[in-house]
Design an enzyme around this catalytic site. Structure first.
Site, PDB file in Angstrom:
ATOM      1  N   LYS A 199       0.834  -1.199   0.000  1.00 30.37           N
ATOM      2  CA  LYS A 199       0.000   0.000   0.000  1.00 30.37           C
ATOM      3  C   LYS A 199       0.871   1.252   0.000  1.00 30.37           C
ATOM      4  CE  LYS A 199       0.203   1.425   4.591  1.00 30.37           C
ATOM      5  NZ  LYS A 199       1.088   0.437   5.143  1.00 30.37           N
ATOM      6  N   ASP A 262      -6.355   0.398   3.915  1.00 31.38           N
ATOM      7  CA  ASP A 262      -5.070   0.993   4.270  1.00 31.38           C
ATOM      8  C   ASP A 262      -4.525   1.864   3.137  1.00 31.38           C
ATOM      9  OD1 ASP A 262      -3.003   1.528   5.967  1.00 31.38           O
ATOM     10  OD2 ASP A 262      -2.202  -0.496   6.035  1.00 31.38           O
ATOM     11  N   ARG A 271       4.428  10.401   3.674  1.00 35.69           N
ATOM     12  CA  ARG A 271       5.614  10.550   2.831  1.00 35.69           C
ATOM     13  C   ARG A 271       5.477   9.879   1.480  1.00 35.69           C
ATOM     14  NH1 ARG A 271       9.224   8.592   7.804  1.00 35.69           N
ATOM     15  NH2 ARG A 271       7.301   7.387   7.987  1.00 35.69           N
ATOM     16  N   ASN A 272       4.778   8.743   1.419  1.00 32.69           N
ATOM     17  CA  ASN A 272       4.636   8.063   0.133  1.00 32.69           C
ATOM     18  C   ASN A 272       3.816   8.906  -0.843  1.00 32.69           C
ATOM     19  OD1 ASN A 272       5.870   5.292   0.764  1.00 32.69           O
ATOM     20  ND2 ASN A 272       4.449   5.597   2.449  1.00 32.69           N
TER      21      ASN A 272
END
Length: 352
Positions: A199, A262, A271-272
């Site tokens: 994810k 999720d 951050r992703n």
């Protein structure tokens, strides 16, 4: 009442203090070598400086050098809350400190490449501790949409707990369930762990749409770019299903809390998603890491880089259907070849 020792005083490990203490358990919070300022603050004021909350009364805080003291001979459960990059460090601490087997529940998310295959992190930790100490630990893992800051102020949260040890997940659910923290049992270790790790990886691609929106000239009607983000989100779910099936997991985990739930939460912030936005603005991964996210640990990117060679080998050997993984391939290219991330629109949703 159980004694729960948490190794890792970052935001998620520390947020787990809330349901554990609210259920009446004794909680010992152990910082890593990077958590000294957090442990100092908790010891001095009771406040966690990164969560910006006062932890419940009765939490005992320890530095990493006192892990053995924190464990004592009465710990009933270890919660492993280090970052994925800190798993090796945590394994070292477990191997040098444990005197007897203690069940471990992993909050840490990740997958490991090994001999042309992919291992779940609980399986890797269990195998390493067994190889180095001879002890067979019972391992469990938690997955699902859980933002640490929300859990830390007792927002409604649903997760799944999974284990290959019969009865362990159910016991841990009973130990941790409160009127705001709702763990449910899953028997799908492979699927839950696949979703928990990937994810983060796929959130990069969904975040890319936001950067593309900012980069584009303003439209006449000030339209957003949600259509594009939702198409990528749906493709990400489809690709997680391909990967979960390869790992021996179930599709239920992918469309349930560990996967879709999720991924949704992860796409909201973090951050992703921020990396995806930067890539959508036109920067390469190297430029992002040299500039706006220089000091950030981006777990989705680290996962992709760590698994890139194995995933490419599996696709080349036909063990994974490359035609069903176009976003995966595009992300790997951007992360490992320093190319700009280009969404392969014509290849999306061609799996039917």
């Amino acid at each position: 009442m159980a004694v729960i020792t948490i190794l890792g005083a970052g935001v998620m490990g520390s947020a787990m203090v809330l349901p554990a203490r609210d259920k009446g358990h004794e909680v010992r919070l152990v910082g890593t070598h990077l958590d000294q300022a957090i442990i100092d603050s908790v010891t001095r004021t009771g406040r966690h400086p990164r969560l910006n909350v006062k932890l419940p009364d009765g939490v005992k805080a320890f530095t990493h050098s006192d892990f053995g003291k924190a464990l004592g001979d009465d710990t009933d459960l270890i919660l492993l809350g280090v970052s994925s990059a800190g798993v090796g460090w945590a394994i070292d601490r477990l191997c040098e400190t444990l005197k007897k087997p203690v069940p471990v529940m992993m909050i840490t998310k990740g997958l490991m490449p090994k001999d042309g295959a992919i291992l779940t992190l609980p399986d890797f930790v269990q195998a390493e501790v067994k190889r180095r100490t001879g002890m067979a630990l019972d391992l469990a893992a938690v997955g699902g949409p859980c933002i640490a800051g929300e859990l830390a102020v007792r927002r409604q949260t649903g997760v799944v707990i999974t284990s290959r040890t019969a009865g362990l997940a159910a016991k841990l659910c009973a130990w941790l369930e409160t009127d705001y923290y709702h763990p449910r049992v899953s028997d799908d270790m492979a699927g839950v762990e696949l979703c928990a790790a990937f994810k983060n990886f796929f959130a990069i691609s969904v975040g890319w749409a936001a950067g593309q929106h900012e980069k584009a000239p303003p439209s006449e009607n000030n339209a957003f770019n949600f259509n594009a983000a939702s198409v990528i989100f749906d493709q990400a779910i489809a690709e997680m299903m391909v990967l979960a099936r390869y790992m021996g997991g179930t599709e239920k985990s992918v469309w349930g809390m560990p996967g879709a739930g999720d991924l949704y939460v992860t796409c909201q912030a973090g951050r992703n998603s921020r990396l995806g936005r930067q890539l959508g603005l036109g920067l390469s991964y190297a430029e992002v890491k040299a500039g706006p996210m220089k000091d950030d640990t981006i777990e989705g990117a680290e996962l992709g880089i760590a698994l890139a060679a194995t995933l490419k080998q599996l696709m080349a050997a036909g063990k994974l259907a490359a035609a069903e993984l176009p976003v995966t391939a595009a992300l790997l290219q951007a992360l490992t070849a320093n190319d700009k991330l280009i969404m392969p629109w014509g290849k999306l949703h061609r799996y039917a």
